[in-house]
Design a protein around this motif. Structure first.
Motif, PDB file in Angstrom:
ATOM      1  N   PRO A 208       8.359   0.941  -1.669  1.00  0.00           N
ATOM      2  CA  PRO A 208       8.341   2.326  -1.185  1.00  0.00           C
ATOM      3  C   PRO A 208       7.354   3.193  -1.966  1.00  0.00           C
ATOM      4  CG  PRO A 208      10.333   1.897  -2.447  1.00  0.00           C
ATOM      5  CD  PRO A 208       9.666   0.571  -2.255  1.00  0.00           C
ATOM      6  N   ASP A 209       7.179   2.895  -3.246  1.00  0.00           N
ATOM      7  CA  ASP A 209       6.215   3.658  -4.044  1.00  0.00           C
ATOM      8  C   ASP A 209       4.790   3.414  -3.547  1.00  0.00           C
ATOM      9  OD1 ASP A 209       8.272   4.613  -5.528  1.00  0.00           O
ATOM     10  OD2 ASP A 209       7.917   3.348  -7.279  1.00  0.00           O
ATOM     11  N   ALA A 210       4.487   2.159  -3.247  1.00  0.00           N
ATOM     12  CA  ALA A 210       3.149   1.833  -2.743  1.00  0.00           C
ATOM     13  C   ALA A 210       2.908   2.484  -1.388  1.00  0.00           C
ATOM     14  CB  ALA A 210       2.982   0.315  -2.644  1.00  0.00           C
ATOM     15  N   ASN A 211       3.911   2.419  -0.496  1.00  0.00           N
ATOM     16  CA  ASN A 211       3.757   3.030   0.825  1.00  0.00           C
ATOM     17  C   ASN A 211       3.525   4.534   0.713  1.00  0.00           C
ATOM     18  OD1 ASN A 211       3.989   0.646   2.207  1.00  0.00           O
ATOM     19  ND2 ASN A 211       6.177   0.867   2.613  1.00  0.00           N
ATOM     20  N   ALA A 212       4.289   5.174  -0.188  1.00  0.00           N
ATOM     21  CA  ALA A 212       4.126   6.615  -0.371  1.00  0.00           C
ATOM     22  C   ALA A 212       2.735   6.938  -0.899  1.00  0.00           C
ATOM     23  CB  ALA A 212       5.190   7.137  -1.333  1.00  0.00           C
ATOM     24  N   ALA A 213       2.253   6.139  -1.869  1.00  0.00           N
ATOM     25  CA  ALA A 213       0.934   6.375  -2.450  1.00  0.00           C
ATOM     26  C   ALA A 213      -0.174   6.124  -1.435  1.00  0.00           C
ATOM     27  CB  ALA A 213       0.743   5.491  -3.680  1.00  0.00           C
TER      28      ALA A 213
END
Length: 269
Positions: A208-213
Motif C-alpha cells: 500500500p505504501d508503494a501504491n500510494a507513492a
C-alpha cells in the motif's frame, strides 16, 4: 457508514462505492454531491482499504447534474460553487478531484449512461473499465457552460489538446470503444465489475505504501518539470526503503509458490 444516496461496502481490502439514485440514473443532486465527498473522507481514514471500486446502480453510472433539483434552491447552487480561494476545490469539484487525493488506487466501473458530471467524476478515478453499452459525453457545452467539476484535470492527462477541445466543445456522445481509442477508458469489458474486482484484488496484494507513492508521484509529475519528477521519485523511494511494507511485499513475492518470474543473474555476470 450509512447514507441514502451511496452504498459503501468494504471487503477484502476493497471499498465498493455505488451511487444510488437509480430512479434518476444516479443524477447529481445536492445531497449526492455531499455524500460523495463524505464517503471520500471516510475511506481516507480507513487503514484497511487498499483499493476503491466506484460504480453506479441500476445499470448506469451517472447522467450528470440533476438541474431541476439543484436549481430549486439558489443556496444549494451557491454552496456547490463557493470557494474561499480561486485555486481551491469547491464542492462540485471535490466529487472528481477527491478520488485523486486518496492514497489508494480508484477504479471506476462505467455502465450505461455517463454524461456531463458523471464523466467528470469518472475522470477523477485512476482507471476506468467500461461496459460495451456505455455512452460517455462531456456535455456542459450543450447547455452553454464549461466543464467545471475538475474533470479537465484528468482529461488533459489522457488525451491530446485537440481531442479535449473536440469532446468539450461538441458535447458529442461517444461509445465505449471510441472512448478507449481516445484514451478516456482504460479497458472495455463485457463484465466490467468482475474485471474491476480482479484488478483491485491484484493491486490490494501489493504494497500500500508503494501504491500510494506511485499514485502521488504520477499525479504530481505528469505535467511537472523533469527536475521535480526526479526529486519526487528519489524522495518517495527513500521513504519506501525505510518502511516495513516494502519488506512485507517483497517477502510475499518470494514465498509465493505460484510465482512465475524467477530471479536471475544479470546478463553481465
Amino acid at each position: 457508514m450509512r447514507d441514502p444516496h451511496i452504498t459503501l461496502t468494504i471487503a477484502e481490502g476493497i471499498a465498493w462505492v455505488e451511487l444510488s439514485r437509480p430512479e434518476k440514473y444516479n443524477a447529481l443532486n445536492y445531497a449526492l454531491f455531499e455524500s460523495i465527498v463524505k464517503v471520500q473522507r471516510h475511506i481516507a481514514k480507513r487503514r484497511d482499504v487498499r483499493a476503491v471500486i466506484l460504480s453506479g446502480s441500476g445499470g448506469n453510472f451517472c447522467s450528470g447534474l440533476d438541474v431541476g433539483s439543484v436549481m430549486k434552491s439558489p443556496m444549494q447552487a451557491f454552496k456547490l460553487l463557493f470557494k474561499w480561494l480561486p485555486g481551491n476545490a469547491n464542492l462540485a469539484q471535490r466529487v472528481s478531484i477527491g478520488w485523486r487525493c486518496l492514497p489508494v488506487p480508484v477504479i471506476c466501473v462505467l455502465e450505461g449512461i455517463c454524461y456531463g458530471g458523471g464523466t467528470q467524476i469518472a475522470l477523477g478515478a485512476d482507471m476506468r473499465i467500461a461496459a460495451p453499452d456505455c455512452r460517455l459525453s462531456i456535455m456542459e457545452a450543450k447547455w452553454g457552460l464549461v466543464p467545471d467539476m475538475a474533470g479537465l484535470v484528468g482529461l488533459r492527462e489522457l488525451v491530446g489538446k485537440d481531442v479535449a477541445m473536440q469532446l468539450t466543445m461538441s458535447a458529442e456522445v461517444i461509445d465505449a470503444e471510441q472512448a478507449k481509442a481516445y484514451g478516456l477508458v482504460t479497458q472495455v469489458s463485457e463484465a466490467p465489475r468482475d474485471a474491476a474486482e480482479a484488478l483491485a484484488l491484484r493491486l490490494a496484494n501489493t504494497s500500500p505504501d508503494a501504491n500510494a507513492a506511485i499514485k502521488f508521484s504520477i499525479n504530481k509529475s505528469w505535467r511537472a518539470s523533469e527536475r521535480s519528477l526526479l526529486a519526487r521519485e528519489s524522495l518517495s523511494q527513500v521513504r519506501l526503503l525505510l518502511g516495513k511494507n516494502r519488506v512485507i511485499a517483497a517477502l510475499r513475492q518470494t514465498k509465493d509458490p505460484e510465482r512465475r518470474y524467477q530471479v536471475r543473474q544479470p546478463w553481465w555476470r
